[in-house]
Design an enzyme around this catalytic site. Structure first.
Site, PDB file in Angstrom:
ATOM      1  N   ARG A 118       1.653 -13.651 -18.674  1.00 56.89           N
ATOM      2  CA  ARG A 118       0.541 -13.439 -17.763  1.00 56.89           C
ATOM      3  C   ARG A 118       0.241 -11.961 -17.555  1.00 56.89           C
ATOM      4  O   ARG A 118      -0.881 -11.553 -17.362  1.00 56.89           O
ATOM      5  CB  ARG A 118       0.891 -14.115 -16.421  1.00 56.89           C
ATOM      6  N   TYR A 119       1.298 -11.149 -17.555  1.00 56.42           N
ATOM      7  CA  TYR A 119       1.179  -9.721 -17.239  1.00 56.42           C
ATOM      8  C   TYR A 119       1.387  -8.895 -18.503  1.00 56.42           C
ATOM      9  O   TYR A 119       1.951  -9.382 -19.485  1.00 56.42           O
ATOM     10  CB  TYR A 119       2.225  -9.341 -16.177  1.00 56.42           C
TER      11      TYR A 119
ATOM     12  N   ARG B  78       5.595  -8.164 -19.170  1.00 55.09           N
ATOM     13  CA  ARG B  78       6.725  -9.043 -18.826  1.00 55.09           C
ATOM     14  C   ARG B  78       6.340 -10.497 -19.016  1.00 55.09           C
ATOM     15  O   ARG B  78       5.162 -10.851 -18.944  1.00 55.09           O
ATOM     16  CB  ARG B  78       7.204  -8.778 -17.395  1.00 55.09           C
TER      17      ARG B  78
ATOM     18  N   CYS C 221      17.184 -28.833 -11.897  1.00 60.41           N
ATOM     19  CA  CYS C 221      17.592 -28.041 -10.743  1.00 60.41           C
ATOM     20  C   CYS C 221      18.807 -28.705 -10.094  1.00 60.41           C
ATOM     21  O   CYS C 221      19.099 -29.871 -10.351  1.00 60.41           O
ATOM     22  CB  CYS C 221      16.463 -27.950  -9.714  1.00 60.41           C
TER      23      CYS C 221
ATOM     24  N   CYS D 228      13.096 -29.190  -4.610  1.00 61.59           N
ATOM     25  CA  CYS D 228      12.270 -28.807  -3.461  1.00 61.59           C
ATOM     26  C   CYS D 228      11.025 -29.689  -3.455  1.00 61.59           C
ATOM     27  O   CYS D 228      10.355 -29.822  -4.484  1.00 61.59           O
ATOM     28  CB  CYS D 228      11.832 -27.353  -3.576  1.00 61.59           C
TER      29      CYS D 228
ATOM     30  N   CYS E  17       7.758 -28.091  -4.888  1.00 65.70           N
ATOM     31  CA  CYS E  17       7.934 -27.415  -6.182  1.00 65.70           C
ATOM     32  C   CYS E  17       6.593 -27.071  -6.825  1.00 65.70           C
ATOM     33  O   CYS E  17       5.735 -27.925  -7.004  1.00 65.70           O
ATOM     34  CB  CYS E  17       8.724 -28.303  -7.132  1.00 65.70           C
TER      35      CYS E  17
ATOM     36  N   ARG F 208       6.246 -26.195  -9.857  1.00 65.46           N
ATOM     37  CA  ARG F 208       6.255 -26.674 -11.250  1.00 65.46           C
ATOM     38  C   ARG F 208       6.622 -28.144 -11.334  1.00 65.46           C
ATOM     39  O   ARG F 208       7.246 -28.582 -12.301  1.00 65.46           O
ATOM     40  CB  ARG F 208       7.224 -25.858 -12.097  1.00 65.46           C
TER      41      ARG F 208
ATOM     42  N   ASP G 199       1.667 -22.720  -2.564  1.00 60.64           N
ATOM     43  CA  ASP G 199       0.715 -22.968  -3.656  1.00 60.64           C
ATOM     44  C   ASP G 199      -0.091 -24.249  -3.433  1.00 60.64           C
ATOM     45  O   ASP G 199       0.319 -25.142  -2.700  1.00 60.64           O
ATOM     46  CB  ASP G 199       1.463 -23.074  -4.991  1.00 60.64           C
TER      47      ASP G 199
ATOM     48  N   ASP H 183      -0.079 -16.395  -4.725  1.00 58.03           N
ATOM     49  CA  ASP H 183      -0.083 -16.517  -6.184  1.00 58.03           C
ATOM     50  C   ASP H 183      -1.417 -17.188  -6.498  1.00 58.03           C
ATOM     51  O   ASP H 183      -1.598 -18.379  -6.258  1.00 58.03           O
ATOM     52  CB  ASP H 183       1.127 -17.325  -6.660  1.00 58.03           C
TER      53      ASP H 183
ATOM     54  N   LYS I  63       0.039 -12.750  -8.765  1.00 61.07           N
ATOM     55  CA  LYS I  63       0.430 -12.496  -7.379  1.00 61.07           C
ATOM     56  C   LYS I  63      -0.430 -11.398  -6.766  1.00 61.07           C
ATOM     57  O   LYS I  63      -0.509 -10.303  -7.304  1.00 61.07           O
ATOM     58  CB  LYS I  63       1.899 -12.107  -7.350  1.00 61.07           C
TER      59      LYS I  63
HETATM   60  C1  LIG Z   1       5.928 -13.960 -10.811  1.00 63.77           C
HETATM   61  C2  LIG Z   1       5.690 -13.863 -12.233  1.00 63.77           C
HETATM   62  C3  LIG Z   1       6.161 -12.761 -12.966  1.00 63.77           C
HETATM   63  C4  LIG Z   1       6.913 -11.639 -12.334  1.00 63.77           C
HETATM   64  O1  LIG Z   1       6.107 -10.952 -11.426  1.00 63.77           O
HETATM   65  P1  LIG Z   1       6.682  -9.700 -10.658  1.00 63.77           P
HETATM   66  O2  LIG Z   1       5.605  -9.327  -9.690  1.00 63.77           O
HETATM   67  O3  LIG Z   1       6.969  -8.660 -11.677  1.00 63.77           O
HETATM   68  O4  LIG Z   1       7.944 -10.147  -9.979  1.00 63.77           O
HETATM   69  C5  LIG Z   1       5.888 -12.719 -14.311  1.00 63.77           C
HETATM   70  N1  LIG Z   1       5.189 -13.690 -14.915  1.00 63.77           N
HETATM   71  C6  LIG Z   1       4.713 -14.748 -14.240  1.00 63.77           C
HETATM   72  C7  LIG Z   1       3.923 -15.767 -14.952  1.00 63.77           C
HETATM   73  C8  LIG Z   1       4.951 -14.873 -12.871  1.00 63.77           C
HETATM   74  O5  LIG Z   1       4.498 -15.946 -12.206  1.00 63.77           O
END
Ligand SMILES: *Cc1c(COP(=O)(O)O)cnc(C)c1O
Length: 426
Positions: A98-99, A102, A111, A115, A118, A120, A279, A316, A323
């Site tokens: 997504r980012y 990372r 799990c 929860c 959840c 997911r 969510d 989110d 986020k």
């Molecule tokens: C939360 C999340 C992350 C990590 O986000 P940070 O703000 O760096 O903690 C990375 N990828 C996805 C898809 C996420 O939902």
């Protein structure tokens, strides 16, 4: 070792049926209905976590997180199956990219306890839908082939429910990828099953530093003596610990509950990380609070307690928006020379800006020179740095740039075309 402190015994003696729970608590009709509903999201609660339930209080915050009620069967407006759009952001199954730098790596659907809220639930708990070595190979191949990924977040399900040799193989293979600088793990095992945090597990994890861990806690009652032992083991092994909490009606939608939780976390060397707005996921409707509740809680923390005891409150955002931090306004006004701010007490002051600021020069900054483009994710930071000149909603250019210019034969249909035209000085 007593059976109670044996994590395997805890896992094989989890409570899941009406009969199991009726033996230890006074079930309400709503809980009996929730536990008997066909097609309900999986129920499984470790005996340890179940022992924290107040048997006579239907509003017990421990109980409400893990025992379903009929309320979770009721759909609500705007609910979604995959509220974060994770599947749409997955280049290979179980890997959410997504980012820019990372990825989220889902490694199991299992799990220690489930929860009710959840995020997911579309894939978690399903014993048939598990990840196998072929999935891991594809995930690891993608990460290895994508050098911009410097941070891998292992989640699920709960990675600490995996067989230890399997988890270790994954960590080892991630560590073998040179551009993966940091590995982190999202888990609720230290909360649901602290017995699993054995010296042997911790010794294994600490071979793969820098390894960070985020642990899901929602209520101060979850921090028991057993949990404190588990947290101390992890912290002593040099694993930086963070917490994630979900803001939920009737569980922790109170400034004083959240503050007590944050204080217990920092006493145990866990740095509060995120407080999530609940969510828009099916089953969680009755847990949702207005966003104003989160702002009220944030207002009660900043200034009132240690800065490192304050999490970042985030929504989110649906459809993979990611986020988004939400916080009260502290900036009141600004001129060329002054910035007017208010503090937590309502005290208003003016900060004088420098009259002769010598601007940072990216041309002579090695870090700016080494900065890589984020391929369309530069965002607002990209506007400030000059990498981009605008951010536009879908269809904006087609709507607004209608004229044929001398620079192009046809009207522009893309942002690149418009930028070429505009910056060519046409
Ligand atoms: C939360 C999340 C992350 C990590 O986000 P940070 O703000 O760096 O903690 C990375 N990828 C996805 C898809 C996420 O939902």
């Amino acid at each position: 070792m007593s059976q109670w402190s044996d994590w395997r015994w805890q896992m094989t003696h989890r409570l899941r049926s009406v009969e199991d729970f009726a033996r230890i608590i006074d079930l309400t009709p709503e809980e009996t209905e929730g536990l008997s509903a066909p097609g309900r999201f999986r129920v499984d609660v470790t005996p340890y976590f179940a022992s924290l339930i107040d048997p006579h209080d239907p509003n017990c915050p421990i109980r409400r997180q893990v025992i379903p009620t009929s309320a979770e069967l009721v759909p609500f407006q705007a609910e979604m199956v995959d509220s974060l759009g994770e599947d749409a952001h997955s280049p290979v199954p179980g890997l959410v990219h997504r980012y820019p730098d990372r990825v989220l790596m889902l490694v199991t659907t299992q799990c220690a306890s489930y929860c009710r809220f959840c995020t997911r639930s579309r894939l978690v708990g399903d014993g048939r839908m598990t990840f196998n070595s072929e999935t891991y190979d594809r995930q690891l191949d993608y990460i290895a082939a994508t050098p911009e990924i410097r941070d891998v977040l292992i989640s699920g399900g709960d990675p600490l429910t995996m067989a230890q040799p399997m988890l270790e193989r994954l960590l080892k293979r991630l560590r073998d990828i040179p551009h993966v600088e940091v590995v982190r793990m999202g888990t609720r095992v230290p909360c649901f099953l602290p017995q699993r945090v054995t010296p042997d597990l911790v010794a294994m994890l600490s071979k793969y530093h820098p390894l960070w861990m985020n642990i899901h806690f929602n209520h101060p009652k979850e921090i028991t003596p057993e949990v404190e032992v588990a947290l101390a083991r992890l912290a002593n092994a040099g694993i930086p610990l963070g917490s994630q909490s979900v803001l939920m009606a009737g569980i922790n939608d109170c400034p004083n509950v959240i503050k007590a939780l944050m204080h217990k976390l920092v006493k145990n060397r866990v740095r509060p990380y995120y407080l999530y707005q609940c969510d828009l996921v099916h089953g969680a409707g009755h847990f949702r609070t207005p966003v104003s509740k989160g702002l009220e809680i944030m207002e009660s923390l900043r200034g009132h307690t240690s800065g490192f005891a304050i999490p970042t409150y985030v929504i989110d955002a649906p459809e993979g928006g990611g986020k988004v931090p939400i916080l009260p306004n502290y900036l009141i006004s600004m001129s060329d020379s002054k910035v007017v701010v208010r503090n937590y007490e309502g005290f208003i002051t003016a900060y004088t800006q420098p009259a002769h600021y010598k601007a940072h020069d990216p041309a002579t900054c090695p870090y700016c020179q080494a900065h890589q483009t984020e391929h369309g994710q530069e965002g607002v930071a990209g506007l400030l740095s000059g990498e981009r000149h605008s951010l536009a909603p879908e269809g904006w250019y087609e709507t607004h740039y209608r004229q044929t210019t001398s620079a192009t034969e046809a009207p522009c249909e893309t942002q690149e075309c418009v930028e070429d035209v505009v910056h060519a000085g046409v």
